[in-house]
Design an enzyme around this catalytic site. Sequence first.
Site, mmCIF file in Angstrom:
data_model
loop_
_atom_site.group_PDB
_atom_site.id
_atom_site.type_symbol
_atom_site.label_atom_id
_atom_site.label_comp_id
_atom_site.label_asym_id
_atom_site.label_seq_id
_atom_site.Cartn_x
_atom_site.Cartn_y
_atom_site.Cartn_z
ATOM 1 N N SER A 1 2.989 -3.031 4.489
ATOM 2 C CA SER A 1 3.002 -2.117 5.637
ATOM 3 C C SER A 1 1.793 -2.263 6.549
ATOM 4 C CB SER A 1 3.094 -0.663 5.141
ATOM 5 O OG SER A 1 2.028 -0.359 4.256
ATOM 6 N N HIS B 1 -2.399 4.769 7.650
ATOM 7 C CA HIS B 1 -2.102 3.401 8.089
ATOM 8 C C HIS B 1 -2.704 3.163 9.477
ATOM 9 C CE1 HIS B 1 0.765 3.189 4.786
ATOM 10 N NE2 HIS B 1 0.920 1.898 5.057
#
Length: 309
Positions: free
Chosen positions: A50, A276
């Site tokens: 990711s 993230h």
Amino acid sequence: MLVPTRSTRRMAVLTSACFGALLLMPMTGGSATAAPELRDRVDYVALGDSFAAAPGVPSQVHQACARSSRNYPSLTAARLTARLTDVTCSGATTADLAVSRHGEPAQFDALNRGTDLVTVTIGGNDGVGFSKVLKTCGELSNSQPAGAPCREHFTEGGRDRLLEGINETAPKVDTVLDAVHRVAPRAKVLIVGYPSLFPHDGIGCASSSAPFAAGDFPYLRDTTIRLNAMLAERAVRKGATYVDTYTPSIGHDMCQPAERRWIEDLAPRTAAAPAHPNARGEAAMAEAVTRALAKCRSHAKDSPVHHAA
């Protein structure tokens, strides 16, 4: 005055990015002494999880893998005018690169003998499992907000289970790099590290969107650093180049104000997945990759690696 043509400009850029030898390939079907032909573009394959796919970052072009058109592979390819095959997929582990997921071929299937450049971001979901760790740490913080309940949980009995997980991931990363070199033997391989999720100075920002105990911020920081150190070591051992994304992201962690943040906290205010990189973070990772290529470093030791205390 000689005016550079489009082809000569491309060759100059790619030669500075370590690809001069890759641009001149024998003509198909010719003899060993046949004149070489100039290849128009570098064939670039992006593998990984990711942090490479960029879930939540606009625009999402592969829903099952939560892959963005503005992730660092896409931005890097645009800078190099490279032909990109992006098979990065959120949640991927080292083992997942060799198997089909979400009805898509294995990531390794994107490689071939004509591949010139490979970037790999992998390992965070293997021994560490950032998402599960952050969930556990957030839940434990309520019991000792000023202590280090998460560190105590993962080091109970005198052994650090996260560090053990990182060490157990090392041979799995070796297997990944061996497979890449075997299938794409001419490719320059870059293993891209993870950015600074937590304040490098260890001073936390405990809040509902970063719900970690004060003493756990240094532990989580050190875990990220140790993961990156392992990746850098594997790169050296396996003839790849380590790309340090941690150093340039210091001061842009999840605890920073929204306008300075490259990593979102657990309640993102910019389009990105929790914990993230946002679009700025992916752009910074692309900058680190292109800078590593331009410097033409062949060993991970050339990139600075922070060591945990």
